[in-house]
Design an enzyme around this catalytic site. Structure first.
Site, PDB file in Angstrom:
ATOM      1  N   HIS A   1      -7.387   5.033   7.172  1.00 57.13           N
ATOM      2  CA  HIS A   1      -6.475   6.046   6.638  1.00 57.13           C
ATOM      3  C   HIS A   1      -6.597   7.289   7.504  1.00 57.13           C
ATOM      4  O   HIS A   1      -7.652   7.554   8.074  1.00 57.13           O
ATOM      5  CB  HIS A   1      -6.827   6.379   5.189  1.00 57.13           C
ATOM      6  CG  HIS A   1      -6.330   5.347   4.223  1.00 57.13           C
ATOM      7  ND1 HIS A   1      -6.267   5.558   2.872  1.00 57.13           N
ATOM      8  CD2 HIS A   1      -5.860   4.092   4.417  1.00 57.13           C
ATOM      9  CE1 HIS A   1      -5.779   4.483   2.270  1.00 57.13           C
ATOM     10  NE2 HIS A   1      -5.533   3.570   3.184  1.00 57.13           N
TER      11      HIS A   1
ATOM     12  N   CYS B   1      -4.631   5.221  -1.140  1.00 52.18           N
ATOM     13  CA  CYS B   1      -5.245   4.721  -2.371  1.00 52.18           C
ATOM     14  C   CYS B   1      -4.895   5.615  -3.551  1.00 52.18           C
ATOM     15  O   CYS B   1      -5.172   6.805  -3.524  1.00 52.18           O
ATOM     16  CB  CYS B   1      -6.758   4.643  -2.204  1.00 52.18           C
ATOM     17  SG  CYS B   1      -7.595   4.092  -3.691  1.00 52.18           S
TER      18      CYS B   1
ATOM     19  N   ASP C   1       0.835  -1.212   0.000  1.00 54.56           N
ATOM     20  CA  ASP C   1       0.000   0.000   0.000  1.00 54.56           C
ATOM     21  C   ASP C   1       0.869   1.260   0.000  1.00 54.56           C
ATOM     22  O   ASP C   1       0.485   2.298  -0.547  1.00 54.56           O
ATOM     23  CB  ASP C   1      -0.902  -0.029   1.241  1.00 54.56           C
ATOM     24  CG  ASP C   1      -2.140   0.842   1.117  1.00 54.56           C
ATOM     25  OD1 ASP C   1      -2.236   1.606   0.149  1.00 54.56           O
ATOM     26  OD2 ASP C   1      -3.003   0.766   2.005  1.00 54.56           O
TER      27      ASP C   1
ATOM     28  N   ASN D   1      -1.993   6.507   4.771  1.00 56.23           N
ATOM     29  CA  ASN D   1      -2.272   5.361   5.624  1.00 56.23           C
ATOM     30  C   ASN D   1      -2.007   5.751   7.067  1.00 56.23           C
ATOM     31  O   ASN D   1      -1.218   6.645   7.353  1.00 56.23           O
ATOM     32  CB  ASN D   1      -1.355   4.194   5.247  1.00 56.23           C
ATOM     33  CG  ASN D   1      -1.894   3.384   4.090  1.00 56.23           C
ATOM     34  OD1 ASN D   1      -3.025   2.940   4.121  1.00 56.23           O
ATOM     35  ND2 ASN D   1      -1.082   3.206   3.057  1.00 56.23           N
TER      36      ASN D   1
HETATM   37 ZN    ZN Z   1      -4.380   1.951   2.774  1.00 57.53          ZN
END
Ligand code: ZN
Length: 302
Positions: A206, A237, A13, A246
């Site tokens: 997040h 994202c 991520d 994040n």
């Molecule tokens: Zn994430």
């Protein structure tokens, strides 16, 4: 004292949207260091098309080269059957499948309708069956969508039912663009825990709007014990406008320890690893706060 599982997502991520390619040997080194930190899971990469996500084009090499600590579940994100085949060949421990509760976000994120996503998951489940690889099902935009706004709780619960009936081993609720608030989190997490019982539930928050850690506390009050987070707060994202951020792993672990909760995570080692991020990523704007401020217990000389 409650035990909280910390699940690291920076290698996937985090790195997927970095401007500069993180060299494969440096990814492997970081994952090896992270796997000695007491984390429960590490999302190590994604088996996607190198054209779609060039930063993760080294998925095979990463998965087959990292040290495999038996206490750590190594996870790879999968988007289709081809990705599942690659993950099986590389002997990953767990695959993560993602569909957005919002139809619009799902179309923009993976270019599929809900029906197409679920049909794809069914096919992936049949490939994975018998391999010993676990499957986690993620419901993205569970707490709101940047295109559709509010997401009905019963829609989220409907998709969870679908996942469980397909035989998925665990569930993640993701606040993909940082829209959740603590009151909403407590309400939905209580409902979902009632719904799925012993099936492990992860929250992926997040910190896009500064509500990340407050949402963790609300989820713990509702009974949650598993959280995704990213070293330094790297990533987010890539397909939602403005949605970076994040939850930061070392900030999360620091808060939990200050609250008297147990994680098994070596916070000092995490902080040292996070301090290496500016050099690794070639930039200094790392979101994490504990690295800047120090721990509460780091007293100043009088
Ligand atoms: Zn994430």
């Amino acid at each position: 004292m409650s035990f909280i599982h910390i699940q690291e997502v920076i290698p996937r991520d985090g790195f997927q949207i970095e401007r500069n390619f993180v060299p494969t040997d440096k990814k492997i080194n970081l994952i090896n260091e992270l796997s000695d930190c007491g984390l429960s899971k590490i999302e190590v990469t994604s088996f996607v098309s190198p054209k779609a996500v060039p930063n993760l084009k080294d998925a095979e090499e990463v998965v087959t080269s990292i040290k495999r600590n038996p206490d750590v579940t190594n996870v790879a994100l999968i988007a289709n059957v081809r990705g599942a085949e690659r993950a099986i060949a590389a002997h990953i421990d767990e695959i993560n499948l993602v569909m957005s509760a919002s139809a619009t976000h799902n179309k923009k994120n993976v270019n599929r309708t809900h029906e197409e996503s679920l049909a794809g998951f069914n096919e992936i489940m049949s490939r994975v069956h018998g391999t010993g690889i676990k499957v986690n099902g993620s419901v993205a935009t569970s707490f709101g969508c940047p295109f559709e706004g509010e997401i009905a709780e019963n829609a989220v619960q409907h998709f969870i039912d679908k996942y469980i009936s397909m035989g998925m081993d665990s569930i993640t609720l993701a606040d993909t663009t940082g829209m959740a608030n603590p009151v909403q989190v407590k309400r939905l997490v209580e409902k979902v825990i009632d719904q799925i019982g012993d099936v492990p539930l992860t929250l992926h928050f997040h910190n896009t709007r500064g509500m990340g850690l407050a949402n963790v506390v609300a989820a713990i009050e509702a009974g949650a014990t598993r959280f995704d987070s990213s070293l330094g707060g790297i990533g987010g994202c890539p397909f939602a406008p403005g949605a970076t951020g994040n939850l930061c792993t070392e900030d999360l672990v620091h808060m939990l320890h200050e609250m008297g909760l147990e994680t098994k995570v070596n916070l000092d080692k995490l902080i040292e690893l996070s301090k290496g991020l500016p050099e690794l990523l070639g930039r200094n704007d790392i979101p994490g706060q504990i690295v800047k401020a120090g721990k509460v217990t780091d007293l100043h000389k009088t």
